[in-house]
Design a protein around this motif. Sequence first.
Motif, short mmCIF file in Angstrom:
data_model
loop_
_atom_site.label_atom_id
_atom_site.label_comp_id
_atom_site.label_asym_id
_atom_site.label_seq_id
_atom_site.Cartn_x
_atom_site.Cartn_y
_atom_site.Cartn_z
N ARG A 8 15.45 -4.68 3.86
CA ARG A 8 16.16 -5.34 2.76
C ARG A 8 17.15 -4.36 2.15
N PHE A 57 16.08 -0.55 2.27
CA PHE A 57 14.65 -0.29 2.42
C PHE A 57 14.22 -0.82 3.78
N PRO A 102 2.90 6.29 -2.04
CA PRO A 102 3.72 6.51 -3.23
C PRO A 102 4.45 5.24 -3.69
N GLY A 143 6.35 0.46 -0.14
CA GLY A 143 6.30 -0.82 0.56
C GLY A 143 4.91 -1.45 0.65
N SER A 169 3.35 -3.45 -1.59
CA SER A 169 3.39 -4.87 -1.94
C SER A 169 4.14 -5.67 -0.88
N THR A 170 5.16 -5.06 -0.30
CA THR A 170 5.90 -5.75 0.76
C THR A 170 5.00 -6.01 1.96
N HIS A 221 -3.22 2.29 -6.34
CA HIS A 221 -2.78 3.68 -6.50
C HIS A 221 -3.98 4.61 -6.54
N1 LIG Z 1 12.72 -8.43 -4.75
C1 LIG Z 1 13.22 -7.27 -4.34
N2 LIG Z 1 14.54 -7.16 -4.06
C2 LIG Z 1 15.06 -6.02 -3.62
N3 LIG Z 1 14.35 -4.89 -3.43
C3 LIG Z 1 13.04 -4.94 -3.71
C4 LIG Z 1 12.41 -6.12 -4.18
N4 LIG Z 1 11.09 -5.86 -4.37
C5 LIG Z 1 10.91 -4.56 -4.02
N5 LIG Z 1 12.07 -4.01 -3.63
C6 LIG Z 1 12.27 -2.66 -3.13
O1 LIG Z 1 11.55 -2.59 -1.89
C7 LIG Z 1 10.92 -1.33 -1.77
C8 LIG Z 1 9.41 -1.53 -1.57
O2 LIG Z 1 8.87 -2.13 -2.75
P1 LIG Z 1 7.32 -2.45 -2.89
O3 LIG Z 1 7.16 -3.20 -4.15
O4 LIG Z 1 6.82 -3.06 -1.64
O5 LIG Z 1 6.69 -0.98 -3.02
P2 LIG Z 1 5.24 -0.54 -3.55
O6 LIG Z 1 4.78 0.55 -2.64
O7 LIG Z 1 4.35 -1.72 -3.68
O8 LIG Z 1 5.62 0.05 -4.97
P3 LIG Z 1 4.73 0.23 -6.31
O9 LIG Z 1 3.56 1.11 -5.94
O10 LIG Z 1 5.65 0.91 -7.25
O11 LIG Z 1 4.31 -1.13 -6.76
C9 LIG Z 1 11.27 -0.54 -3.03
O12 LIG Z 1 12.36 0.30 -2.70
C10 LIG Z 1 11.67 -1.59 -4.01
O13 LIG Z 1 12.61 -1.07 -4.93
#
Ligand SMILES: Nc1ncnc2c1ncn2[C@@H]1O[C@H](COP(=O)(O)OP(=O)(O)OP(=O)(O)O)[C@@H](O)[C@H]1O
Length: 253
Positions: free
Chosen positions: A15, A22, A42, A46, A48-49, A218
């Motif tokens: 994305r 990313f 960290p 990603g 949540s993705t 975390h």
């Molecule tokens: N809806 C979105 N649109 C664009 N970029 C996004 C979106 N959601 C997340 N991102 C970006 O995608 C990347 C992965 O995000 P994600 O939320 O999966 O990470 P995470 O490991 O779960 O983070 P955290 O621990 O802070 O919750 C990050 O760079 C974030 O800024």
Amino acid sequence: MTEPLVDLQDCVHERAAGSDRFRLAVERFTLCPGDQIALVGPSGCGKSTTLDLLSLIVAPTRAGRFTLRMPQAGTLAGTLAEPVDVMALWRRGARDRLTALRAAHMGYVLQTGGLVPFLSVRENVLLTRRALGLPCPGPAVTLMETLGVAELGRRLPRQISIGQRQRVAIARALAHQPAVILADEPTASLDPSLAEGTMKLLSAVARFQKAALVVVTHDHRLAERTGLTVVECRTGAGASVVRHDSARAEAAA
Ligand SMILES: Nc1ncnc2c1ncn2[C@@H]1O[C@H](COP(=O)(O)OP(=O)(O)OP(=O)(O)O)[C@@H](O)[C@H]1O
């Protein structure tokens, strides 16, 4: 060897937000019945993705393999149906089928509960059972008792504590007896003593229902104390990488 419920290989999600790019590479991810996994890493790597990919909310940009093999209706983690090619469904734009798969076989616990504010605790818990046309209350009564929220059934979410809300959210995610439970930071809004108890309850009820569990957290140590298998989402050159092959881990054990 246990057959995986979820099987991903060479799955990539990319994305861009403005000039930021990313890239998440799920090199391999298998989830077998009974697995209990904590996805750590960290902020922004990603996690949540990854959960959104598994819950069929976010489409992979591409995937070598992405299949689901869920229990046949009414068998509760028993006989598995034929594999469904999720990537083919995304390619065809079959969103209704993806939504139906998610509703029937997955339960999702959000960081802050996500309860419907104008429905009672009991109706929140029964929401998915009603949507799926399953008999009510079914196993929801025992589940609410196990989670210590049975007495709160008539209250609205705003009339119970934050800790109770999270336990109601867990009951809601499990009430339709899904094969897979996905939880995004389910204890992040709780103080440490409540967090530990809630994480252990989530793990126990998932095990009792024979559901596979994936928790984003975390709190690496809490995950270990709960007995979850810790999987790291690693950040590398230009991409985050997730790898977990529970089918192979079992064969090697
Ligand atoms: N809806 C979105 N649109 C664009 N970029 C996004 C979106 N959601 C997340 N991102 C970006 O995608 C990347 C992965 O995000 P994600 O939320 O999966 O990470 P995470 O490991 O779960 O983070 P955290 O621990 O802070 O919750 C990050 O760079 C974030 O800024």
